[in-house]
Design a protein around this motif. Structure first.
Motif, PDB file in Angstrom:
ATOM      1  N   ARG A 233       0.859  -1.184   0.000  1.00 61.20           N
ATOM      2  CA  ARG A 233       0.000   0.000   0.000  1.00 61.20           C
ATOM      3  C   ARG A 233       0.892   1.231   0.000  1.00 61.20           C
ATOM      4  O   ARG A 233       2.074   1.159   0.370  1.00 61.20           O
ATOM      5  N   LEU A 234       0.333   2.350  -0.430  1.00 61.46           N
ATOM      6  CA  LEU A 234       1.090   3.586  -0.598  1.00 61.46           C
ATOM      7  C   LEU A 234       0.472   4.673   0.261  1.00 61.46           C
ATOM      8  O   LEU A 234      -0.737   4.871   0.258  1.00 61.46           O
ATOM      9  N   GLU A 235       1.333   5.371   1.019  1.00 60.12           N
ATOM     10  CA  GLU A 235       0.896   6.508   1.822  1.00 60.12           C
ATOM     11  C   GLU A 235       1.688   7.743   1.384  1.00 60.12           C
ATOM     12  O   GLU A 235       2.901   7.673   1.158  1.00 60.12           O
ATOM     13  N   LEU A 236       0.998   8.881   1.285  1.00 57.34           N
ATOM     14  CA  LEU A 236       1.625  10.144   0.923  1.00 57.34           C
ATOM     15  C   LEU A 236       1.911  10.954   2.183  1.00 57.34           C
ATOM     16  O   LEU A 236       1.049  11.074   3.058  1.00 57.34           O
ATOM     17  N   ILE A 237       3.130  11.456   2.300  1.00 60.55           N
ATOM     18  CA  ILE A 237       3.482  12.330   3.422  1.00 60.55           C
ATOM     19  C   ILE A 237       3.437  13.769   2.930  1.00 60.55           C
ATOM     20  O   ILE A 237       4.199  14.161   2.041  1.00 60.55           O
ATOM     21  N   GLU A 238       2.540  14.541   3.504  1.00 61.99           N
ATOM     22  CA  GLU A 238       2.330  15.922   3.071  1.00 61.99           C
ATOM     23  C   GLU A 238       3.493  16.819   3.476  1.00 61.99           C
ATOM     24  O   GLU A 238       4.220  16.545   4.435  1.00 61.99           O
ATOM     25  N   LYS A 239       3.646  17.895   2.730  1.00 65.51           N
ATOM     26  CA  LYS A 239       4.646  18.931   3.010  1.00 65.51           C
ATOM     27  C   LYS A 239       6.052  18.341   3.095  1.00 65.51           C
ATOM     28  O   LYS A 239       6.842  18.704   3.968  1.00 65.51           O
ATOM     29  N   ALA A 240       6.350  17.406   2.212  1.00 67.13           N
ATOM     30  CA  ALA A 240       7.668  16.757   2.225  1.00 67.13           C
ATOM     31  C   ALA A 240       8.067  16.395   0.805  1.00 67.13           C
ATOM     32  O   ALA A 240       7.219  16.088  -0.036  1.00 67.13           O
ATOM     33  N   GLY A 241       9.381  16.451   0.550  1.00 66.75           N
ATOM     34  CA  GLY A 241       9.942  16.003  -0.706  1.00 66.75           C
ATOM     35  C   GLY A 241      10.617  14.658  -0.521  1.00 66.75           C
ATOM     36  O   GLY A 241      10.149  13.823   0.257  1.00 66.75           O
ATOM     37  N   HIS A 242      11.746  14.462  -1.198  1.00 70.01           N
ATOM     38  CA  HIS A 242      12.429  13.173  -1.135  1.00 70.01           C
ATOM     39  C   HIS A 242      12.943  12.864   0.267  1.00 70.01           C
ATOM     40  O   HIS A 242      12.955  11.706   0.681  1.00 70.01           O
ATOM     41  N   TRP A 243      13.350  13.906   1.020  1.00 68.36           N
ATOM     42  CA  TRP A 243      13.859  13.704   2.378  1.00 68.36           C
ATOM     43  C   TRP A 243      12.682  13.774   3.355  1.00 68.36           C
ATOM     44  O   TRP A 243      12.678  14.547   4.304  1.00 68.36           O
ATOM     45  N   LEU A 244      11.669  12.947   3.114  1.00 70.47           N
ATOM     46  CA  LEU A 244      10.410  13.028   3.837  1.00 70.47           C
ATOM     47  C   LEU A 244      10.575  12.804   5.336  1.00 70.47           C
ATOM     48  O   LEU A 244       9.850  13.390   6.139  1.00 70.47           O
ATOM     49  N   HIS A 245      11.546  11.972   5.735  1.00 69.93           N
ATOM     50  CA  HIS A 245      11.748  11.709   7.161  1.00 69.93           C
ATOM     51  C   HIS A 245      12.425  12.885   7.864  1.00 69.93           C
ATOM     52  O   HIS A 245      12.378  12.980   9.093  1.00 69.93           O
ATOM     53  N   VAL A 246      13.039  13.775   7.092  1.00 63.02           N
ATOM     54  CA  VAL A 246      13.652  14.982   7.649  1.00 63.02           C
ATOM     55  C   VAL A 246      12.657  16.142   7.626  1.00 63.02           C
ATOM     56  O   VAL A 246      12.561  16.914   8.573  1.00 63.02           O
ATOM     57  N   GLU A 247      11.883  16.228   6.549  1.00 59.45           N
ATOM     58  CA  GLU A 247      10.978  17.365   6.362  1.00 59.45           C
ATOM     59  C   GLU A 247       9.670  17.221   7.136  1.00 59.45           C
ATOM     60  O   GLU A 247       9.056  18.228   7.487  1.00 59.45           O
ATOM     61  N   ASN A 248       9.224  16.001   7.388  1.00 62.28           N
ATOM     62  CA  ASN A 248       8.019  15.777   8.189  1.00 62.28           C
ATOM     63  C   ASN A 248       8.253  14.568   9.089  1.00 62.28           C
ATOM     64  O   ASN A 248       7.621  13.513   8.927  1.00 62.28           O
ATOM     65  N   PRO A 249       9.178  14.705  10.065  1.00 60.12           N
ATOM     66  CA  PRO A 249       9.575  13.533  10.862  1.00 60.12           C
ATOM     67  C   PRO A 249       8.455  12.958  11.721  1.00 60.12           C
ATOM     68  O   PRO A 249       8.406  11.740  11.918  1.00 60.12           O
ATOM     69  N   GLU A 250       7.570  13.801  12.233  1.00 64.62           N
ATOM     70  CA  GLU A 250       6.519  13.279  13.110  1.00 64.62           C
ATOM     71  C   GLU A 250       5.549  12.394  12.336  1.00 64.62           C
ATOM     72  O   GLU A 250       5.142  11.334  12.815  1.00 64.62           O
ATOM     73  N   ARG A 251       5.168  12.816  11.133  1.00 64.37           N
ATOM     74  CA  ARG A 251       4.263  11.994  10.333  1.00 64.37           C
ATOM     75  C   ARG A 251       4.956  10.717   9.877  1.00 64.37           C
ATOM     76  O   ARG A 251       4.350   9.629   9.876  1.00 64.37           O
TER      77      ARG A 251
END
Length: 263
Positions: A233-251
């Motif tokens: 399954r696929l989940e989208l992390i909002e307000k984030a680019g490729h470094w999603l774990h850095v740009e939206n770490p809580e989500r």
């Protein structure tokens, strides 16, 4: 090749989920295991966790890279640490290593989380950056502030520069502490996707996380993702680019922890 491992777990044995697989964290290109420390510490409250320096990165040995070789490194290292089967969590290059191992040795992978990379050649690599870094001329002595100034000429983006700074040995006789030349020589393999024999797939639980502003995972990849990982399954992390774990770490942490606890 045995890789460098940072292992964390519950302070008390009773805090660990009995019989649950260890969680293995894999960084991306030019990263290292300790980059994922925030997530490792959260998971380690209840689970055994292993953050890995992939070859040429962090404190691991150096050598030419391709995904079959890197997944073999990972398998050997986890076997050495009695950490199989495992839940694999990989970002970017680390995600490709995790997917390759899951496809080639599915019995060794309990579940799989892939952060912002598809099972495909993406065309968004860092070959130019790696080549530039080979031409950096280091002075006889360098502190961190000086290293930052040195790289500003080559890397104006502060976030990318911070990623590369961690790979510089400062003090006397400064230089790169990673296998930079091996990485650059292997970049065509790193940016590509390995040959997977017809009929191979990974049937276990699989979660792809995609950054809302990232160009990496696209609709044209979905058919291949379904063929190779039928239970994804696929989940989208909002307000984030490729470094999603850095740009939206809580989500990212929320989705990671929910996945680990569910499977």
């Amino acid at each position: 090749m045995l890789l460098n491992v940072i292992e964390r777990g519950p302070e008390e044995a009773s805090g660990q989920d009995a019989g649950r697989p260890p969680v293995v964290l894999l960084h991306g290109l030019f990263g290292r295991a300790r980059n994922l420390g925030f997530f490792q510490r959260r998971l380690a409250r209840t689970r055994r966790t292993l953050a890995i320096d992939l070859r040429n990165h962090g404190a691991s040995p150096h050598g030419l890279m391709d995904y079959n070789t890197m997944s073999a490194d990972l398998l050997d290292t986890l076997a050495h640490h009695n950490a199989l089967p495992a839940t694999l969590v990989g970002h970017s290059m680390g995600g490709k290593v995790a997917m390759t191992l899951a496809l080639m040795r599915p019995g060794m992978v309990h579940s799989l989380l892939v952060a912002d990379i598809p099972p495909a050649r993406t065309g968004h690599g860092q070959f130019g950056l790696g080549e530039q870094m080979l031409h950096v001329s280091f002075p006889p002595y360098l502190n961190r502030a000086g290293a930052d100034m040195l790289l500003q000429h080559y890397i104006p983006n502060a976030d990318v520069r911070a990623l590369m700074l961690q790979n510089i040995r400062v003090g006397e006789n400064p230089g790169w502490c990673i296998g930079l030349r091996e990485i650059v020589e292997s970049m065509p393999n790193v940016e590509s996707w390995p040959y997977i024999p017809e009929g191979y797939s990974y049937p276990g639980p699989t979660l792809f996380l995609a950054g809302e502003n990232s160009p990496y995972i696209r609709p044209e990849h979905y058919m291949t993702m379904r063929r190779l990982f039928p239970n994804y399954r696929l989940e989208l992390i909002e307000k984030a680019g490729h470094w999603l774990h850095v740009e939206n770490p809580e989500r990212f942490a929320e989705l990671l922890e929910n996945f680990v606890e569910t499977y």
